[in-house]
Design a protein around this motif. Structure first.
Motif, PDB file in Angstrom:
ATOM      1  N   LYS A  60       0.845  -1.189   0.000  1.00 42.09           N
ATOM      2  CA  LYS A  60       0.000   0.000   0.000  1.00 42.09           C
ATOM      3  C   LYS A  60       0.880   1.239   0.000  1.00 42.09           C
ATOM      4  N   THR A  61       0.653   2.112  -0.993  1.00 46.36           N
ATOM      5  CA  THR A  61       1.476   3.298  -1.151  1.00 46.36           C
ATOM      6  C   THR A  61       0.707   4.367  -1.912  1.00 46.36           C
ATOM      7  N   MET A  62       1.400   5.413  -2.303  1.00 41.25           N
ATOM      8  CA  MET A  62       0.821   6.484  -3.107  1.00 41.25           C
ATOM      9  C   MET A  62       1.445   6.440  -4.504  1.00 41.25           C
ATOM     10  N   ARG A  63       0.666   6.841  -5.491  1.00 47.65           N
ATOM     11  CA  ARG A  63       1.140   6.809  -6.883  1.00 47.65           C
ATOM     12  C   ARG A  63       2.450   7.594  -7.051  1.00 47.65           C
ATOM     13  N   SER A  64       2.612   8.679  -6.312  1.00 45.80           N
ATOM     14  CA  SER A  64       3.833   9.486  -6.427  1.00 45.80           C
ATOM     15  C   SER A  64       5.090   8.727  -6.002  1.00 45.80           C
ATOM     16  N   ARG A  65       4.948   7.640  -5.258  1.00 43.96           N
ATOM     17  CA  ARG A  65       6.085   6.853  -4.789  1.00 43.96           C
ATOM     18  C   ARG A  65       6.371   5.651  -5.691  1.00 43.96           C
ATOM     19  N   PHE A  66       5.535   5.444  -6.727  1.00 45.32           N
ATOM     20  CA  PHE A  66       5.620   4.227  -7.528  1.00 45.32           C
ATOM     21  C   PHE A  66       6.962   4.058  -8.235  1.00 45.32           C
ATOM     22  N   ALA A  67       7.470   5.085  -8.876  1.00 42.74           N
ATOM     23  CA  ALA A  67       8.733   4.950  -9.628  1.00 42.74           C
ATOM     24  C   ALA A  67       9.882   4.540  -8.702  1.00 42.74           C
TER      25      ALA A  67
END
Length: 105
Positions: A60-67
């Motif tokens: 579980k995370t935020m899209r901004s942390r995906f890369a």
């Protein structure tokens, strides 16, 4: 555009590898939570059907942390082509979403 919460799925070769990746993601604030489930997988690799026991990480995370999360997983993962798939969280309790956001920012 506002940042959105996501769940990232990642199959890994076993419990020890899964634990190491999960710990690294949470410690680096790339994930609020990582859950691990034992799974069996059938897949095609090198021209043949394979069958393996693995562990599935639910991250579980935020899209901004995906890369950055992808880069970290790829640096720690034993597979040549690790599965890293993001799914949007379309509905969740506001308090949970805020906890995810605060945990990774």
């Amino acid at each position: 555009m506002t940042d959105t919460a996501i769940v990232v799925l990642c199959a890994v070769g076993g419990r020890d590898e899964a634990s190491g990746i999960a710990r690294a993601l949470v410690e680096r604030r790339l994930a609020a939570c990582v859950q691990m489930t034992p799974i069996e997988s059938w897949y095609r690799w090198d021209g043949a059907v394979q069958h393996e026991t693995e562990a599935m990480l639910h991250i579980k995370t935020m899209r901004s942390r995906f890369a950055q999360l992808c880069e970290t997983i790829e640096s720690l993962h034993s597979y040549d082509v690790p599965e890293i798939v993001a799914l949007p969280i379309t509905d969740a309790s506001p308090r949970y979403l805020e906890w995810v956001r605060q945990s990774v920012c």
